[in-house]
Motif scaffolding. Sequence first.
Motif, PDB file in Angstrom:
ATOM      1  N   LEU A 173     -18.907 -11.218  -4.795  1.00  9.90           N
ATOM      2  CA  LEU A 173     -18.855  -9.773  -5.059  1.00  9.90           C
ATOM      3  C   LEU A 173     -17.893  -9.442  -6.200  1.00  9.90           C
ATOM      4  CD1 LEU A 173     -18.968  -8.285  -1.450  1.00  9.90           C
ATOM      5  CD2 LEU A 173     -20.741  -8.145  -3.214  1.00  9.90           C
ATOM      6  N   ALA A 174     -16.841 -10.216  -6.363  1.00  8.05           N
ATOM      7  CA  ALA A 174     -15.934 -10.006  -7.489  1.00  8.05           C
ATOM      8  C   ALA A 174     -16.659 -10.302  -8.801  1.00  8.05           C
ATOM      9  CB  ALA A 174     -14.689 -10.878  -7.353  1.00  8.05           C
ATOM     10  N   GLN A 175     -17.432 -11.374  -8.810  1.00  7.82           N
ATOM     11  CA  GLN A 175     -18.215 -11.699 -10.006  1.00  7.82           C
ATOM     12  C   GLN A 175     -19.248 -10.617 -10.282  1.00  7.82           C
ATOM     13  OE1 GLN A 175     -17.799 -14.548 -12.177  1.00  7.82           O
ATOM     14  NE2 GLN A 175     -19.005 -13.122 -13.409  1.00  7.82           N
ATOM     15  N   ALA A 176     -19.875 -10.105  -9.242  1.00  4.00           N
ATOM     16  CA  ALA A 176     -20.872  -9.043  -9.413  1.00  4.00           C
ATOM     17  C   ALA A 176     -20.229  -7.792 -10.023  1.00  4.00           C
ATOM     18  CB  ALA A 176     -21.530  -8.715  -8.075  1.00  4.00           C
ATOM     19  N   PHE A 177     -19.028  -7.434  -9.564  1.00  2.00           N
ATOM     20  CA  PHE A 177     -18.317  -6.280 -10.112  1.00  2.00           C
ATOM     21  C   PHE A 177     -17.962  -6.532 -11.578  1.00  2.00           C
ATOM     22  CE2 PHE A 177     -14.975  -3.166 -10.671  1.00  2.00           C
ATOM     23  CZ  PHE A 177     -15.373  -2.096  -9.874  1.00  2.00           C
ATOM     24  N   PHE A 178     -17.452  -7.710 -11.867  1.00  2.00           N
ATOM     25  CA  PHE A 178     -17.119  -8.079 -13.245  1.00  2.00           C
ATOM     26  C   PHE A 178     -18.356  -8.000 -14.137  1.00  2.00           C
ATOM     27  CE2 PHE A 178     -16.565 -11.223 -16.653  1.00  2.00           C
ATOM     28  CZ  PHE A 178     -15.398 -10.742 -17.236  1.00  2.00           C
ATOM     29  N   ASP A 179     -19.483  -8.460 -13.638  1.00  2.00           N
ATOM     30  CA  ASP A 179     -20.730  -8.416 -14.408  1.00  2.00           C
ATOM     31  C   ASP A 179     -21.151  -6.978 -14.708  1.00  2.00           C
ATOM     32  OD1 ASP A 179     -20.760 -11.186 -14.327  1.00  2.00           O
ATOM     33  OD2 ASP A 179     -22.314 -11.296 -12.772  1.00  2.00           O
ATOM     34  N   LYS A 180     -20.892  -6.060 -13.782  1.00  2.00           N
ATOM     35  CA  LYS A 180     -21.199  -4.635 -14.022  1.00  2.00           C
ATOM     36  C   LYS A 180     -20.377  -4.123 -15.203  1.00  2.00           C
ATOM     37  CE  LYS A 180     -24.066  -3.750 -10.581  1.00  2.00           C
ATOM     38  NZ  LYS A 180     -25.434  -3.273 -10.774  1.00  2.00           N
ATOM     39  N   ILE A 181     -19.104  -4.512 -15.255  1.00  3.81           N
ATOM     40  CA  ILE A 181     -18.253  -4.120 -16.377  1.00  3.81           C
ATOM     41  C   ILE A 181     -18.783  -4.729 -17.670  1.00  3.81           C
ATOM     42  CG2 ILE A 181     -15.942  -4.332 -17.391  1.00  3.81           C
ATOM     43  CD1 ILE A 181     -14.854  -4.222 -14.472  1.00  3.81           C
ATOM     44  N   THR A 182     -19.124  -6.007 -17.623  1.00  4.52           N
ATOM     45  CA  THR A 182     -19.645  -6.700 -18.801  1.00  4.52           C
ATOM     46  C   THR A 182     -20.878  -6.006 -19.365  1.00  4.52           C
ATOM     47  OG1 THR A 182     -18.799  -8.819 -18.003  1.00  4.52           O
ATOM     48  CG2 THR A 182     -20.582  -8.905 -19.621  1.00  4.52           C
TER      49      THR A 182
END
Length: 174
Positions: free
Chosen positions: A57-66
């Motif tokens: 989920l942390a990676q998913a959130f980071f990907d949203k920012i990206t």
Amino acid sequence: MKILGFAASNNSQSINKQLVTYSTQLVEAEVEILDLNEYEMPIYSADREIASGVPELAQAFFDKITNADAIVVSFAEYNGSYTSAFKNIFDWVSRIEQKLYQGKPMVLLSTSPGPGGAQSVLAGAVASSPFFAGDVKASLSVPSFFDNFDVKAGKISHPALQQQLQDAMNTLTV
């Protein structure tokens, strides 16, 4: 332009979510509003990271920012600081990349039911965002939310605050 917006709160009735949702409608853009409840993770600790790694989920959130061109955040204030929900997500995502905002232009907002408008947490967020590669273009505190925001209409009701918010949001399209 794609704007990513979220309230730094996990309250299902968050006034900050109402503010960020309205704010992102003030500019011509594709908008995605995140709900922090969809990114609930174990409380960050170095021991937990060593044992289990960074949660998906942390990676998913980071990907949203990206994948966003700009970011709009409205901060709730708990005891003068960030909510634990936001801080935990932030802590996990910063383990993926310390410069987690990736140079994205940002508008930072805050509101509260009282006259302080969550100014303490907003000041902290504005001051710290550059350390995490946030390009803060504007910030605005909306005091006394229920006096200055028409909940039924879903918009700012105070003309001067409305203009300040519009000006802040326009900084993302320059």
